[in-house]
Design a protein around this motif. Sequence first.
Motif, PDB file in Angstrom:
ATOM      1  N   VAL B  12       0.846  -1.193   0.000  1.00  0.00           N
ATOM      2  CA  VAL B  12       0.000   0.000   0.000  1.00  0.00           C
ATOM      3  C   VAL B  12       0.882   1.243   0.000  1.00  0.00           C
ATOM      4  CG1 VAL B  12      -1.936   1.180   1.094  1.00  0.00           C
ATOM      5  CG2 VAL B  12      -1.707  -1.308   1.333  1.00  0.00           C
ATOM      6  N   ALA B  13       0.644   2.135  -0.954  1.00  0.00           N
ATOM      7  CA  ALA B  13       1.447   3.353  -1.093  1.00  0.00           C
ATOM      8  C   ALA B  13       1.047   4.391  -0.054  1.00  0.00           C
ATOM      9  CB  ALA B  13       1.274   3.923  -2.499  1.00  0.00           C
ATOM     10  N   ASP B  14       1.962   5.314   0.189  1.00  0.00           N
ATOM     11  CA  ASP B  14       1.759   6.371   1.178  1.00  0.00           C
ATOM     12  C   ASP B  14       1.854   7.718   0.466  1.00  0.00           C
ATOM     13  OD1 ASP B  14       1.344   6.810   3.926  1.00  0.00           O
ATOM     14  OD2 ASP B  14       3.451   7.219   4.326  1.00  0.00           O
ATOM     15  N   HIS B  15       0.886   8.584   0.680  1.00  0.00           N
ATOM     16  CA  HIS B  15       0.993   9.917   0.088  1.00  0.00           C
ATOM     17  C   HIS B  15       0.371  10.943   1.008  1.00  0.00           C
ATOM     18  CE1 HIS B  15      -3.290  10.144  -1.107  1.00  0.00           C
ATOM     19  NE2 HIS B  15      -3.168   8.847  -1.380  1.00  0.00           N
ATOM     20  N   ARG B  16       0.744  12.176   0.815  1.00  0.00           N
ATOM     21  CA  ARG B  16       0.182  13.238   1.634  1.00  0.00           C
ATOM     22  C   ARG B  16       0.187  14.547   0.856  1.00  0.00           C
ATOM     23  NH1 ARG B  16       3.758  15.179   6.231  1.00  0.00           N
ATOM     24  NH2 ARG B  16       3.570  13.067   7.004  1.00  0.00           N
ATOM     25  N   ARG B  17      -0.897  15.231   0.893  1.00  0.00           N
ATOM     26  CA  ARG B  17      -1.042  16.545   0.278  1.00  0.00           C
ATOM     27  C   ARG B  17      -0.508  16.562  -1.150  1.00  0.00           C
ATOM     28  NH1 ARG B  17       1.225  20.290   5.029  1.00  0.00           N
ATOM     29  NH2 ARG B  17      -0.322  21.846   4.579  1.00  0.00           N
ATOM     30  N   GLY B  18      -0.965  15.571  -1.912  1.00  0.00           N
ATOM     31  CA  GLY B  18      -0.672  15.577  -3.343  1.00  0.00           C
ATOM     32  C   GLY B  18       0.651  14.962  -3.745  1.00  0.00           C
ATOM     33  N   GLU B  19       1.430  14.456  -2.787  1.00  0.00           N
ATOM     34  CA  GLU B  19       2.723  13.879  -3.130  1.00  0.00           C
ATOM     35  C   GLU B  19       2.837  12.461  -2.599  1.00  0.00           C
ATOM     36  OE1 GLU B  19       5.543  15.657  -4.283  1.00  0.00           O
ATOM     37  OE2 GLU B  19       5.055  17.773  -3.922  1.00  0.00           O
ATOM     38  N   LEU B  20       3.316  11.566  -3.465  1.00  0.00           N
ATOM     39  CA  LEU B  20       3.663  10.230  -2.972  1.00  0.00           C
ATOM     40  C   LEU B  20       4.878  10.385  -2.074  1.00  0.00           C
ATOM     41  CD1 LEU B  20       3.320   8.043  -6.167  1.00  0.00           C
ATOM     42  CD2 LEU B  20       2.055   7.720  -4.032  1.00  0.00           C
ATOM     43  N   ARG B  21       4.879   9.712  -0.944  1.00  0.00           N
ATOM     44  CA  ARG B  21       6.031   9.827  -0.061  1.00  0.00           C
ATOM     45  C   ARG B  21       7.096   8.795  -0.455  1.00  0.00           C
ATOM     46  NH1 ARG B  21       5.421   9.243   5.099  1.00  0.00           N
ATOM     47  NH2 ARG B  21       6.914  10.897   5.527  1.00  0.00           N
ATOM     48  N   ASP B  22       8.371   9.136  -0.175  1.00  0.00           N
ATOM     49  CA  ASP B  22       9.509   8.298  -0.593  1.00  0.00           C
ATOM     50  C   ASP B  22       9.334   6.833  -0.209  1.00  0.00           C
ATOM     51  OD1 ASP B  22      10.625  10.597  -1.489  1.00  0.00           O
ATOM     52  OD2 ASP B  22      12.116  10.784   0.118  1.00  0.00           O
ATOM     53  N   VAL B  23       8.755   6.623   0.975  1.00  0.00           N
ATOM     54  CA  VAL B  23       8.642   5.253   1.480  1.00  0.00           C
ATOM     55  C   VAL B  23       7.852   4.368   0.508  1.00  0.00           C
ATOM     56  CG1 VAL B  23       6.559   5.673   2.885  1.00  0.00           C
ATOM     57  CG2 VAL B  23       8.157   3.873   3.564  1.00  0.00           C
ATOM     58  N   SER B  24       6.991   4.968  -0.306  1.00  0.00           N
ATOM     59  CA  SER B  24       6.208   4.184  -1.266  1.00  0.00           C
ATOM     60  C   SER B  24       7.115   3.436  -2.233  1.00  0.00           C
ATOM     61  CB  SER B  24       5.272   5.091  -2.067  1.00  0.00           C
ATOM     62  OG  SER B  24       4.426   5.801  -1.208  1.00  0.00           O
ATOM     63  N   PHE B  25       8.171   4.110  -2.678  1.00  0.00           N
ATOM     64  CA  PHE B  25       9.065   3.502  -3.672  1.00  0.00           C
ATOM     65  C   PHE B  25      10.055   2.540  -3.017  1.00  0.00           C
ATOM     66  CE2 PHE B  25       7.350   7.370  -5.428  1.00  0.00           C
ATOM     67  CZ  PHE B  25       6.885   6.920  -6.657  1.00  0.00           C
ATOM     68  N   GLU B  26      10.355   2.792  -1.743  1.00  0.00           N
ATOM     69  CA  GLU B  26      11.204   1.854  -0.991  1.00  0.00           C
ATOM     70  C   GLU B  26      10.417   0.573  -0.712  1.00  0.00           C
ATOM     71  OE1 GLU B  26      12.998   5.820   1.112  1.00  0.00           O
ATOM     72  OE2 GLU B  26      12.108   4.278   2.390  1.00  0.00           O
ATOM     73  N   LEU B  27       9.151   0.781  -0.406  1.00  0.00           N
ATOM     74  CA  LEU B  27       8.252  -0.353  -0.147  1.00  0.00           C
ATOM     75  C   LEU B  27       8.153  -1.263  -1.374  1.00  0.00           C
ATOM     76  CD1 LEU B  27       4.948  -0.037   1.766  1.00  0.00           C
ATOM     77  CD2 LEU B  27       4.751  -0.714  -0.595  1.00  0.00           C
ATOM     78  N   VAL B  28       8.183  -0.669  -2.556  1.00  0.00           N
ATOM     79  CA  VAL B  28       8.136  -1.489  -3.778  1.00  0.00           C
ATOM     80  C   VAL B  28       9.326  -2.444  -3.808  1.00  0.00           C
ATOM     81  CG1 VAL B  28       8.341  -1.460  -6.301  1.00  0.00           C
ATOM     82  CG2 VAL B  28       6.834   0.187  -5.150  1.00  0.00           C
TER      83      VAL B  28
END
Lengths: 273, 322
Positions: B12-28
């Motif tokens: 599950v991706a993480d984002h806030r206020r219109g931006e994907l957070r870095d952890v989303s791509f690390e999680l991949v």
Amino acid sequence: MKVLVAVKEVAEATDGFEIDGVDIDRRHLAYGLNEWDEYAVETGVRVAEQFDDAADDADAAGADTEVVSVTIGPERAEETVRTVLAKGVDRAIRVWDDDIAAAELDVAAKTRLLAAVAAEEEPDLILTGVQASDDEFGATGVSLADELGVEWAAVVNRVEVDDALARARVHRELEGGVEELSEVDLPAVLTVQVGSTDPRAASPIGDGPDAEPIERRGLADLGLDAGAVESPFRRTGASVPDRGVSTTYFDGDTDERAAGVADLLRDEGVVDG
Amino acid sequence: MSADGDVAVLGVADHRRGELRDVSFELVTACRELADAVGGELHLAVVAGDVERFAEMLDVEGVDAVHTVDEGEEFNHDLYAAATAALVEELDPTALVMPNSVNGLDYAPAVANALDLPLVSDAVGLSYDGGLEATREMYGSKVETTVAVDEEPFAVTVRGGEWPPTDAPGEAEIRPFAFDADESAFPSRVLGFEEVGGGDVDIADAEFLVSIGRGIEEEENLDLIYDLVEATGATLSSSRPLVDNGWLDPARQVGQSGKQVTPDVYLAIGISGAVQHVAGMKGSETIIAVNDDPNAPIFDIADYGVVGDLFEVVPALIEQFE
Ligand SMILES: Cc1cc2nc3c(=O)[nH]c(=O)nc-3n(C[C@H](O)[C@H](O)[C@H](O)COP(=O)(O)OP(=O)(O)OC[C@H]3O[C@@H](n4cnc5c(N)ncnc54)[C@H](O)[C@@H]3O)c2cc1C
């Protein structure tokens, strides 16, 4: 207004600790109240005081507020529970028995135990710390909310309870200096962040000979059996982390080490002289 | 790539206020490694906000499908918990992986409990050989433990900054996930955001930070650190407890909930090196740590170390510049 605060006695690794098997050798552990829970307790006591004051102002007879703490832990933890009683908690419950002692207490097991206590106590508000400083799971509060079918908010540093509307307004501390403002219906579980209030010192009152007894509950008292604390987790190893960074240590007496740091700072060009 | 095999991992991706957070791509990256070990596809979910744009960005190497849940604008835990649970039921993955971000803390345990999945939180390493073995830290990062999970499916939250991000383009299928949510009926509402910790000093721009932690013990003792700052021309920063105590301005706090800093030199004095502190300073060029505990985790990331009492070391250091 009834507040239930879940508190944990945590273990801290003392200087020069050694690992034995899959954990720190017990002789190198010191015990105390989880830092985050100190703030959860203070938040709970403040919410109760606020309701007491409001009742006084309205000249109502007895505000009927109560702050109850619950801890899962062995007899040793009673010392920690006493400090919580001395910080304004009215009653304390300690959950433990031989089956619990023998279990690997994972999030789900703690959730079931705390949910059983909450079902008995029927609080309007449940507070926990964001995480316990020893196992750093950071999950029990929110898991408990789901188990109870109530609302929640994690990493809270400000709470305003609106009893009439049966809801709480909270600030959740996000990353990078941003807070989220949210509203949750009550009852709710909030996980409280450090720094959110100024925890009071323990007052000697709760420590005296006529101190409130700590109520004890085992699995059977809570209507549970050993299945409630069965866990699919198995600890398989423990070690001191190695991040692969090699550290150069300055040796010698204090002046020599200080000189080493000073030379380094000059070499790095961040200080002159 | 066609996504119709068994789903090994749902991330599950993480984002806030219109931006994907870095952890989303690390999680991949973490999820792909796990999916390979389990043997199956990697699917991602992105919930709320501009999900189509997010899904395109999340279409990176190794992702088989991205499921979009086009409900709501921002993170709301009731929405995330319900949408994630619905996706797990639909896809039946072996592993559900979520970020150990502040928002992850706000929904992952609820999803795990609702679906009766064992949850390992804040994992820094994952391996799978017929069963999950996760690595996580304990005791303020002083000890690393491994834990085996004898049950499937399972849920994991992963720590940010532990896996390299994946950003090479991919060939994922993007699939809108039909999920009806009536946000107005949710028992929680996100009302807005507030920026905190602004102030006069900008520690993020400093080239030399002297950073002080709870080892200073008393507010009065800070005079010693002010003297060091004056003698060296450094900028003062700190760990969180000093700000929590009201001794220093929030603008000086380094870490996850404070500022990220990348000075040439970061001199950490009486700071243990908890993960949330390290998150804000590990990008420093050179890290020097002064701590009287040789096991303090700060030494795991420090380039230079002085094991000693700061009340002896700091006065001696000040003398070096007089
Ligand atoms: C959601 C969340 C967000 C957080 N955000 C942040 C954040 O942004 N920034 C942050 O810093 N923390 C943050 N924390 C808190 C973090 O987990 C730690 O509690 C905190 O960083 C500890 O600060 P410290 O190292 O100064 O104190 P401690 O961990 O208490 O360490 C003090 C150190 O001083 C050493 N010491 C003691 N006396 C001496 C002496 N005389 N001489 C030399 N050394 C001495 C000790 O050995 C010890 O290592 C966050 C936590 C959570 C859960």
